[in-house]
Scaffold this motif. Structure first.
Motif, PDB file in Angstrom:
ATOM      1  N   GLY A 315      22.908  93.274  86.615  1.00 27.22           N
ATOM      2  CA  GLY A 315      23.897  92.719  85.694  1.00 27.22           C
ATOM      3  C   GLY A 315      25.183  93.513  85.612  1.00 27.22           C
ATOM      4  O   GLY A 315      26.098  93.140  84.871  1.00 27.22           O
ATOM      5  N   MET A 316      25.279  94.608  86.386  1.00 23.92           N
ATOM      6  CA  MET A 316      26.471  95.467  86.344  1.00 23.92           C
ATOM      7  C   MET A 316      27.523  94.986  87.353  1.00 23.92           C
ATOM      8  O   MET A 316      27.195  94.696  88.495  1.00 23.92           O
ATOM      9  N   VAL A 317      28.768  94.957  86.893  1.00 24.40           N
ATOM     10  CA  VAL A 317      29.871  94.513  87.747  1.00 24.40           C
ATOM     11  C   VAL A 317      30.609  95.697  88.352  1.00 24.40           C
ATOM     12  O   VAL A 317      30.985  95.685  89.528  1.00 24.40           O
ATOM     13  N   SER A 318      30.812  96.758  87.553  1.00 25.83           N
ATOM     14  CA  SER A 318      31.566  97.916  88.044  1.00 25.83           C
ATOM     15  C   SER A 318      31.171  99.162  87.268  1.00 25.83           C
ATOM     16  O   SER A 318      30.596  99.096  86.184  1.00 25.83           O
ATOM     17  N   VAL A 319      31.506 100.316  87.863  1.00 25.22           N
ATOM     18  CA  VAL A 319      31.183 101.612  87.276  1.00 25.22           C
ATOM     19  C   VAL A 319      32.462 102.423  87.159  1.00 25.22           C
ATOM     20  O   VAL A 319      33.249 102.498  88.112  1.00 25.22           O
ATOM     21  N   HIS A 320      32.680 103.042  86.014  1.00 24.20           N
ATOM     22  CA  HIS A 320      33.919 103.784  85.759  1.00 24.20           C
ATOM     23  C   HIS A 320      33.578 105.222  85.350  1.00 24.20           C
ATOM     24  O   HIS A 320      32.685 105.456  84.538  1.00 24.20           O
ATOM     25  N   GLY A 321      34.312 106.186  85.896  1.00 26.92           N
ATOM     26  CA  GLY A 321      34.093 107.581  85.567  1.00 26.92           C
ATOM     27  C   GLY A 321      33.045 108.225  86.454  1.00 26.92           C
ATOM     28  O   GLY A 321      32.460 107.577  87.331  1.00 26.92           O
ATOM     29  N   GLU A 322      32.843 109.524  86.236  1.00 25.11           N
ATOM     30  CA  GLU A 322      31.862 110.281  87.002  1.00 25.11           C
ATOM     31  C   GLU A 322      30.838 110.862  86.032  1.00 25.11           C
ATOM     32  O   GLU A 322      31.201 111.581  85.094  1.00 25.11           O
ATOM     33  N   PHE A 323      29.583 110.553  86.242  1.00 21.13           N
ATOM     34  CA  PHE A 323      28.534 111.056  85.357  1.00 21.13           C
ATOM     35  C   PHE A 323      27.264 111.315  86.152  1.00 21.13           C
ATOM     36  O   PHE A 323      27.087 110.791  87.264  1.00 21.13           O
ATOM     37  N   SER A 324      26.399 112.121  85.580  1.00 21.26           N
ATOM     38  CA  SER A 324      25.125 112.464  86.203  1.00 21.26           C
ATOM     39  C   SER A 324      23.993 111.751  85.489  1.00 21.26           C
ATOM     40  O   SER A 324      24.164 111.245  84.369  1.00 21.26           O
ATOM     41  N   ARG A 325      22.866 111.708  86.128  1.00 19.91           N
ATOM     42  CA  ARG A 325      21.661 111.165  85.495  1.00 19.91           C
ATOM     43  C   ARG A 325      21.398 111.924  84.199  1.00 19.91           C
ATOM     44  O   ARG A 325      21.479 113.144  84.152  1.00 19.91           O
ATOM     45  N   GLY A 326      21.106 111.196  83.141  1.00 23.17           N
ATOM     46  CA  GLY A 326      20.784 111.818  81.868  1.00 23.17           C
ATOM     47  C   GLY A 326      21.954 111.938  80.915  1.00 23.17           C
ATOM     48  O   GLY A 326      21.756 112.244  79.737  1.00 23.17           O
ATOM     49  N   GLU A 327      23.172 111.697  81.392  1.00 22.28           N
ATOM     50  CA  GLU A 327      24.328 111.783  80.497  1.00 22.28           C
ATOM     51  C   GLU A 327      24.520 110.455  79.764  1.00 22.28           C
ATOM     52  O   GLU A 327      24.103 109.394  80.229  1.00 22.28           O
ATOM     53  N   VAL A 328      25.168 110.537  78.596  1.00 28.95           N
ATOM     54  CA  VAL A 328      25.413 109.346  77.787  1.00 28.95           C
ATOM     55  C   VAL A 328      26.608 108.581  78.352  1.00 28.95           C
ATOM     56  O   VAL A 328      27.683 109.156  78.557  1.00 28.95           O
ATOM     57  N   ILE A 329      26.417 107.302  78.600  1.00 33.91           N
ATOM     58  CA  ILE A 329      27.503 106.452  79.089  1.00 33.91           C
ATOM     59  C   ILE A 329      27.590 105.216  78.196  1.00 33.91           C
ATOM     60  O   ILE A 329      26.677 104.909  77.434  1.00 33.91           O
ATOM     61  N   GLY A 330      28.720 104.501  78.319  1.00 33.97           N
ATOM     62  CA  GLY A 330      28.912 103.288  77.552  1.00 33.97           C
ATOM     63  C   GLY A 330      28.666 102.044  78.394  1.00 33.97           C
ATOM     64  O   GLY A 330      28.652 102.101  79.630  1.00 33.97           O
ATOM     65  N   VAL A 331      28.476 100.936  77.715  1.00 32.92           N
ATOM     66  CA  VAL A 331      28.334  99.632  78.375  1.00 32.92           C
ATOM     67  C   VAL A 331      29.387  98.710  77.768  1.00 32.92           C
ATOM     68  O   VAL A 331      29.465  98.580  76.543  1.00 32.92           O
ATOM     69  N   ARG A 332      30.180  98.077  78.624  1.00 32.12           N
ATOM     70  CA  ARG A 332      31.243  97.193  78.152  1.00 32.12           C
ATOM     71  C   ARG A 332      31.069  95.789  78.719  1.00 32.12           C
ATOM     72  O   ARG A 332      30.584  95.609  79.843  1.00 32.12           O
ATOM     73  N   ASP A 333      31.492  94.807  77.926  1.00 33.32           N
ATOM     74  CA  ASP A 333      31.430  93.422  78.396  1.00 33.32           C
ATOM     75  C   ASP A 333      32.663  93.114  79.244  1.00 33.32           C
ATOM     76  O   ASP A 333      33.553  93.973  79.398  1.00 33.32           O
ATOM     77  N   PRO A 334      32.755  91.919  79.822  1.00 31.19           N
ATOM     78  CA  PRO A 334      33.902  91.600  80.697  1.00 31.19           C
ATOM     79  C   PRO A 334      35.257  91.724  80.012  1.00 31.19           C
ATOM     80  O   PRO A 334      36.284  91.909  80.674  1.00 31.19           O
ATOM     81  N   GLN A 335      35.289  91.641  78.662  1.00 26.57           N
ATOM     82  CA  GLN A 335      36.547  91.761  77.935  1.00 26.57           C
ATOM     83  C   GLN A 335      36.878  93.217  77.580  1.00 26.57           C
ATOM     84  O   GLN A 335      37.921  93.483  76.983  1.00 26.57           O
ATOM     85  N   GLY A 336      36.000  94.143  77.932  1.00 27.86           N
ATOM     86  CA  GLY A 336      36.254  95.555  77.665  1.00 27.86           C
ATOM     87  C   GLY A 336      35.720  96.054  76.336  1.00 27.86           C
ATOM     88  O   GLY A 336      35.973  97.205  75.955  1.00 27.86           O
ATOM     89  N   THR A 337      34.966  95.227  75.620  1.00 32.66           N
ATOM     90  CA  THR A 337      34.393  95.641  74.335  1.00 32.66           C
ATOM     91  C   THR A 337      33.115  96.434  74.561  1.00 32.66           C
ATOM     92  O   THR A 337      32.253  96.014  75.338  1.00 32.66           O
TER      93      THR A 337
END
Length: 385
Positions: A315-337
């Motif tokens: 379900g993922m369209v794209s990935v932004h930024g650089e992160f490692s396994r175990g780090e906290v990341i965000g999830v955004r919808d197509p509108q950027g929310t």
């Protein structure tokens, strides 16, 4: 007396995931050698809990001290050494017998067991934290009892937990346990040292983290182990941070684990004032240092909003930024929310390869088979409205 906490006799009765910590003096019968009878008895009770005898099945983790003490006996040492290399040597020798004893006694109860050695660095590093968590949860799902000890053979002064009471609390946080049971050679907590003050009163129940408790607790315990009542009070405070309540009880109390699980009031109950799901949600909501985020399609966004399900890479369209396994990341919808935050099961480089891909292709894309989710729902909190 500390202010009495709200009645919570059902804390252990309702607990489904329990961490049990036993101290060195109990495991080694005050340093005389591994107490086979005691370990047999605890194993019997653990098996009853896991198998659901007389009630619901429980998931149980055993955090056991005793490696250094058993090593001291095998090496003929009568005093706990102070040099770190001697402690490490004693632990290496004693760990052999300790694990063999647990494996034998748990197998006699038709329970599988697994040895897990941890250091502070394992839980401070987010990737190793997530690896340890996934391994422990997998073992629990398989009906295996993990037997955990600090990895004394490789630690140094900077990364030592210092005592297995702290380790027990950290493990409770790691697996989001419902309760931590600390079995010790004391009945529980008193308002003062009953050996010195005949007017000392027993504390049946209190709020974990109450500063008055620390003032009541005495100094170090026996000469066999490092912990005292204070380390147990601090461990309860730490465990409460993830919503786990703690019971401090006498390890030789007959059927202590089964009676606690049945709701009987034994020892001192230190109640966590925060539900474990609320505690985890608050931690992720407060985690401002996000190293990146993933954008998902509308279908995945709807599943997150409506059902709070795990996020799959398909379900993922794209990935932004650089992160490692175990780090906290965000999830955004197509509108950027922003919809959610959680612990990434894959690094940003791996995530980019997995976008729009089903789990059946992961091994071909990565060279190994990992988790099917990018963010598991247990490691994710919804933030969008």
């Amino acid at each position: 007396m500390p202010e009495k906490a709200k009645m919570a006799s059902n804390v252990l009765r309702d607990a489904r995931r329990i961490v049990v910590k036993v101290g060195s003096s109990l495991v080694t019968n005050e340093g005389k050698g591994l107490d086979e009878g005691a370990i047999t008895e605890w194993s019997r009770q653990l098996a009853a809990l896991v198998h659901g005898e007389g009630g619901a099945k429980r998931e149980v983790i055993m955090v056991s001290s005793g490696a250094v003490a058993e090593g001291m006996k095998r090496l003929g040492w009568h005093q706990r050494p102070k040099e770190i290399h001697e402690l490490q040597a004693a632990a290496a020798v004693g760990q052999m017998g300790l694990v063999q004893m647990y494996e034998t006694k748990l197998r006699e109860q038709n329970l599988g067991s697994a040895q897990v050695l941890l250091t502070h660095a394992d839980l401070a590093d987010r990737e190793r934290y997530l690896n340890a968590r996934v391994t422990l949860l997998t073992l629990l799902q398989l009906g295996v009892v993990p037997v955990i000890n600090e990895n004394d053979t490789v630690v140094n002064d900077e990364i030592k937990f210092g005592d297995n009471d702290t380790l027990g609390a950290l493990v409770a946080n790691l697996v989001e346990a419902d309760a931590l049971v600390i079995l010790t050679d004391q009945k529980g907590l008193y308002t003062a040292d009953p050996r010195k003050n005949p007017g000392a009163e027993f504390v049946h129940e209190a709020q974990a983290g109450d500063l008055k408790l620390e003032a009541m607790a005495g100094g170090a315990g026996s000469g066999i182990g490092k912990g005292g009542m204070l380390t147990k009070i601090l461990a309860a405070k730490r465990a409460a941070g993830s919503g786990a309540s703690t019971v401090i009880a006498w390890g030789r109390e007959q059927n202590v684990l089964l009676r606690l699980a049945a709701g009987e009031a034994i020892g001192t109950l230190l109640v966590a004032d925060t539900h474990k799901n609320q505690a985890r949600k608050q931690w992720m909501m407060d985690h401002l240092q996000m190293h990146g985020y993933v954008t998902v399609d509308e279908g995945a966004a709807q599943k997150l909003r409506r059902d709070g399900k795990s996020l799959l890479p398909i379900g993922m369209v794209s990935v932004h930024g650089e992160f490692s396994r175990g780090e906290v990341i965000g999830v955004r919808d197509p509108q950027g929310t922003e919809l959610a935050r959680g612990l990434a099961n894959y690094s940003s480089a791996e995530a980019r390869r997995l976008c729009r891909k089903p789990s059946a292709e992961f091994e071909q894309l990565l060279g190994y088979t990992g988790e099917p989710e990018m963010l598991h729902r247990d490691n994710m909190v919804l933030t969008g409205h």
